[in-house]
Design a protein around this motif. Structure first.
Motif, mmCIF file in Angstrom:
data_model
loop_
_atom_site.group_PDB
_atom_site.id
_atom_site.type_symbol
_atom_site.label_atom_id
_atom_site.label_comp_id
_atom_site.label_asym_id
_atom_site.label_seq_id
_atom_site.Cartn_x
_atom_site.Cartn_y
_atom_site.Cartn_z
ATOM 1 N N CYS A 117 0.841 -1.199 0.000
ATOM 2 C CA CYS A 117 0.000 0.000 0.000
ATOM 3 C C CYS A 117 0.873 1.246 0.000
ATOM 4 C CB CYS A 117 -0.904 0.042 1.241
ATOM 5 S SG CYS A 117 -1.951 -1.413 1.446
ATOM 6 N N GLU A 118 0.345 2.337 -0.517
ATOM 7 C CA GLU A 118 1.028 3.626 -0.475
ATOM 8 C C GLU A 118 0.146 4.607 0.280
ATOM 9 O OE1 GLU A 118 3.025 5.473 -3.575
ATOM 10 O OE2 GLU A 118 3.712 3.650 -4.536
ATOM 11 N N TYR A 119 0.589 4.999 1.466
ATOM 12 C CA TYR A 119 -0.179 5.917 2.303
ATOM 13 C C TYR A 119 0.618 7.192 2.571
ATOM 14 C CZ TYR A 119 -3.321 2.035 3.507
ATOM 15 O OH TYR A 119 -4.216 0.998 3.458
ATOM 16 N N LYS A 120 -0.076 8.332 2.604
ATOM 17 C CA LYS A 120 0.509 9.589 3.042
ATOM 18 C C LYS A 120 -0.559 10.379 3.789
ATOM 19 C CE LYS A 120 4.382 10.263 -0.115
ATOM 20 N NZ LYS A 120 5.065 11.188 -1.065
ATOM 21 N N THR A 121 -0.125 11.399 4.530
ATOM 22 C CA THR A 121 -1.053 12.192 5.313
ATOM 23 C C THR A 121 -1.625 13.328 4.477
ATOM 24 O OG1 THR A 121 0.209 11.711 7.317
ATOM 25 C CG2 THR A 121 -1.331 13.559 7.407
ATOM 26 N N CYS A 122 -2.941 13.415 4.431
ATOM 27 C CA CYS A 122 -3.597 14.502 3.701
ATOM 28 C C CYS A 122 -3.292 15.824 4.406
ATOM 29 C CB CYS A 122 -5.109 14.264 3.662
ATOM 30 S SG CYS A 122 -6.056 15.689 3.055
ATOM 31 N N PRO A 123 -2.860 16.867 3.669
ATOM 32 C CA PRO A 123 -2.561 18.159 4.302
ATOM 33 C C PRO A 123 -3.806 18.883 4.798
ATOM 34 C CG PRO A 123 -2.439 18.339 1.918
ATOM 35 C CD PRO A 123 -2.585 16.871 2.221
ATOM 36 N N GLY A 124 -4.988 18.469 4.348
ATOM 37 C CA GLY A 124 -6.223 19.125 4.766
ATOM 38 C C GLY A 124 -6.748 18.625 6.089
ATOM 39 N N THR A 145 -13.358 16.249 1.089
ATOM 40 C CA THR A 145 -14.436 16.522 0.139
ATOM 41 C C THR A 145 -15.779 16.557 0.857
ATOM 42 O OG1 THR A 145 -13.233 15.538 -1.711
ATOM 43 C CG2 THR A 145 -15.622 15.669 -1.912
ATOM 44 N N THR A 146 -15.989 15.621 1.780
ATOM 45 C CA THR A 146 -17.240 15.563 2.542
ATOM 46 C C THR A 146 -17.362 16.768 3.474
ATOM 47 O OG1 THR A 146 -17.236 13.140 2.472
ATOM 48 C CG2 THR A 146 -18.600 14.199 4.172
ATOM 49 N N GLN A 147 -16.282 17.110 4.144
ATOM 50 C CA GLN A 147 -16.318 18.199 5.121
ATOM 51 C C GLN A 147 -16.504 19.574 4.472
ATOM 52 O OE1 GLN A 147 -12.644 17.648 7.313
ATOM 53 N NE2 GLN A 147 -13.598 16.270 8.806
ATOM 54 N N THR A 148 -15.906 19.776 3.292
ATOM 55 C CA THR A 148 -15.966 21.088 2.641
ATOM 56 C C THR A 148 -17.086 21.196 1.621
ATOM 57 O OG1 THR A 148 -14.406 20.434 0.880
ATOM 58 C CG2 THR A 148 -13.469 21.346 2.911
ATOM 59 N N GLY A 149 -17.610 20.037 1.198
ATOM 60 C CA GLY A 149 -18.657 20.051 0.188
ATOM 61 C C GLY A 149 -18.114 20.311 -1.209
ATOM 62 N N ARG A 150 -16.809 20.295 -1.355
ATOM 63 C CA ARG A 150 -16.173 20.513 -2.660
ATOM 64 C C ARG A 150 -15.084 19.460 -2.857
ATOM 65 N NH1 ARG A 150 -13.924 26.481 -2.790
ATOM 66 N NH2 ARG A 150 -13.333 25.744 -4.885
ATOM 67 N N ALA A 151 -14.891 19.056 -4.096
ATOM 68 C CA ALA A 151 -13.856 18.054 -4.387
ATOM 69 C C ALA A 151 -12.493 18.563 -3.920
ATOM 70 C CB ALA A 151 -13.817 17.760 -5.885
ATOM 71 N N TYR A 152 -11.813 17.756 -3.139
ATOM 72 C CA TYR A 152 -10.512 18.156 -2.598
ATOM 73 C C TYR A 152 -9.443 17.186 -3.060
ATOM 74 C CZ TYR A 152 -6.843 19.508 0.710
ATOM 75 O OH TYR A 152 -5.667 19.932 1.270
ATOM 76 N N GLN A 153 -8.399 17.715 -3.673
ATOM 77 C CA GLN A 153 -7.253 16.919 -4.090
ATOM 78 C C GLN A 153 -5.976 17.549 -3.541
ATOM 79 O OE1 GLN A 153 -7.895 17.043 -8.437
ATOM 80 N NE2 GLN A 153 -7.999 14.816 -8.377
ATOM 81 N N PHE A 154 -5.005 16.691 -3.240
ATOM 82 C CA PHE A 154 -3.698 17.209 -2.835
ATOM 83 C C PHE A 154 -2.614 16.517 -3.654
ATOM 84 C CE2 PHE A 154 -4.281 13.523 -0.077
ATOM 85 C CZ PHE A 154 -3.018 12.937 -0.016
ATOM 86 N N CYS A 155 -1.432 17.135 -3.655
ATOM 87 C CA CYS A 155 -0.315 16.611 -4.441
ATOM 88 C C CYS A 155 0.465 15.585 -3.628
ATOM 89 C CB CYS A 155 0.617 17.742 -4.873
ATOM 90 S SG CYS A 155 2.068 17.168 -5.797
ATOM 91 N N TRP A 156 0.588 14.389 -4.171
ATOM 92 C CA TRP A 156 1.304 13.303 -3.508
ATOM 93 C C TRP A 156 2.790 13.626 -3.344
ATOM 94 C CZ3 TRP A 156 -0.883 9.279 -1.172
ATOM 95 C CH2 TRP A 156 -0.101 8.163 -0.850
#
Length: 270
Positions: A117-124, A145-156
């Motif tokens: 598996c590849e895991y990292k910590t989301c900055p949000g 995404t659920t908390q903000t109501g908007r699609a959230y992506q971060f850079c790996w």
């Protein structure tokens, strides 16, 4: 003497244990032939003591390997046995203490998880996120995404909120988004492989199979076994061992020469 060293010295086989096959030949790992030391035979046929088996398996764990293979040479050859031992067998023949068992099992679990598996910590939200697509640096966080109501992506790669186009395997538009592993490969020193007619190679390589960064210690042949995917490859031409040896040998420079410094990290397709 440390507590750990003292515990290892005190390890002994029970001479009345009929489940073990005792032998009188030397230890196949250390070559020790102390007549007062009981040696038992592993499933592969090689002899060990609790001390030599414990030390060898711990060294593998320290190198990031959780699969335990026999380092002894096959009789009459310079070829390693390489047979994989089960943890159950190691636990018994290494006479692991409760403390050692806890360390082995915890470390093995972490290494296995890192391999598959590849895991990292989301900055949000600071939760652990697994990357599903190894060719895309833009990673979707469901919690944010659920908390903000908007699609959230971060850079790996830079671990900042995603900026720019996606999908991409190169970089996002955040300033300073660079792959630190690529930087290490670009700046590492050259290494001389004395046993391979003094051929010079970069001292760090990304495994051509899984992208894990590995280093050669400069001794022995030009091949190295990746401690992540367990694939053996040539540190000079970067081909898998079987492909390299079609036109070369362990201690001879590669027919295709030395591969250039890598400028990207291979993705591991499991």
């Amino acid at each position: 003497m440390s507590t750990q060293q003292q515990e290892e010295l005190e390890k002994r086989y029970d001479p009345l244990d009929t489940t073990l096959k005792f032998v009188t030949r030397p230890d196949d790992i250390t070559l020790d032939d102390d007549p007062d030391s009981l040696r038992a035979e592993m499933s592969c046929g090689h002899a060990v003591t609790p001390q030599s088996l414990t030390a060898w398996c711990r060294s593998l764990l320290d190198q990031g390997q959780y699969k335990f293979t026999c380092p002894a040479l096959k009789k009459g050859t310079l070829v390693k046995c390489g047979e994989e031992w089960s943890y159950t067998e190691i636990r018994k023949l290494a006479v692991l203490t409760a403390k050692e068992q806890a360390h082995y099992e915890e470390t093995m679990a972490m290494l296995a998880a890192a391999e598959y598996c590849e895991y990292k910590t989301c900055p949000g939200c600071q939760s652990f996120v697994e990357r599903q697509d190894l060719t895309n640096l833009a990673v979707h966080c469901k919690i944010c995404t659920t908390q903000t109501g908007r699609a959230y992506q971060f850079c790996w790669q830079c671990l900042q909120r995603w900026q720019g186009r996606a999908p991409t395997a190169d970089k996002c538009d955040n300033e300073g988004c660079v792959n630190p592993d690529v930087e290490r490969l670009a700046k590492c020193k050259l290494l001389t492989l004395a046993a391979v007619k003094n051929v010079q190679v970069p001292s760090m390589r990304a495994c051509p199979t899984c992208g894990n960064i590995v280093e050669h210690n400069g001794t022995g042949c030009k091949n190295i076994i990746c401690n992540r995917c367990q694939k053996e490859f040539c540190f000079s031409c970067l081909k898998l061992k079987s492909d390299c040896l079609k036109n070369s040998s362990y201690f001879v420079p590669c027919a295709d020469g030395v591969a250039a410094r890598q400028t990207s990290i291979p993705s591991w397709v499991k």
